[in-house]
Design a protein around this motif. Structure first.
Motif, mmCIF file in Angstrom:
data_model
loop_
_atom_site.group_PDB
_atom_site.id
_atom_site.type_symbol
_atom_site.label_atom_id
_atom_site.label_comp_id
_atom_site.label_asym_id
_atom_site.label_seq_id
_atom_site.Cartn_x
_atom_site.Cartn_y
_atom_site.Cartn_z
ATOM 1 N N HIS A 87 5.623 -1.602 -0.252
ATOM 2 C CA HIS A 87 5.437 -0.706 -1.398
ATOM 3 C C HIS A 87 6.715 0.079 -1.686
ATOM 4 C CE1 HIS A 87 4.060 2.890 -3.606
ATOM 5 N NE2 HIS A 87 3.329 1.981 -4.236
ATOM 6 N N LEU A 126 -0.389 -2.456 8.304
ATOM 7 C CA LEU A 126 -0.281 -1.362 7.350
ATOM 8 C C LEU A 126 1.167 -0.888 7.221
ATOM 9 C CD1 LEU A 126 -2.072 0.171 5.465
ATOM 10 C CD2 LEU A 126 -2.492 1.829 7.260
ATOM 11 N N ARG A 150 0.855 -1.183 0.000
ATOM 12 C CA ARG A 150 0.000 0.000 0.000
ATOM 13 C C ARG A 150 0.891 1.233 0.000
ATOM 14 N NH1 ARG A 150 -5.320 1.093 3.288
ATOM 15 N NH2 ARG A 150 -5.831 3.052 2.300
ATOM 16 N N GLN A 182 2.825 -3.214 4.881
ATOM 17 C CA GLN A 182 2.392 -2.975 3.507
ATOM 18 C C GLN A 182 3.061 -1.738 2.912
ATOM 19 O OE1 GLN A 182 -1.897 -2.855 3.555
ATOM 20 N NE2 GLN A 182 -2.067 -4.993 4.195
#
Length: 107
Positions: A76, A69, A27, A72
């Motif tokens: 990324h 998160l 993300r 993630q």
């Protein structure tokens, strides 16, 4: 020398491709802790901010999702770094290939 360098570049690109295949959920964005009352640091909450398709977005994040998160977002960043390396190597590969194809060509 150029032919050897081209082979090295191709090997590095292959390694990058293999690493990209291992990439998991990702993300974009940055995760920050915000406060409803920043002066007294009261009412803390998490939010993620990112830009996608030329639009800036901000979303609330529940406390129990923060760890996942963060992973993630790190994934990324790793993805972007690998893609940037691939592009740089591809540009160098293209330049060297063109030099070998026309060694006497002038600019």
């Amino acid at each position: 020398m150029s032919q050897k360098r081209i082979q090295q570049i191709e090997q590095r690109i292959d390694r990058i491709k293999r690493r990209l295949l291992e990439i998991g959920p990702m993300r974009p964005g940055s995760l920050t802790r915000q406060y409803k009352d920043p002066k007294h640091q009261a009412g803390a909450y998490w939010q993620i901010s990112y830009a996608r398709q030329m639009k800036s977005r901000t979303e609330y994040v529940r406390q129990e999702c923060v760890t996942a998160l963060r992973r993630q977002i790190a994934t990324h960043r790793r993805f972007k770094r690998l893609v940037d390396q691939w592009i740089d190597l591809s540009i160098e590969h293209s330049r060297l290939t063109m030099q070998i194809a026309e060694p006497n060509a002038t600019r």
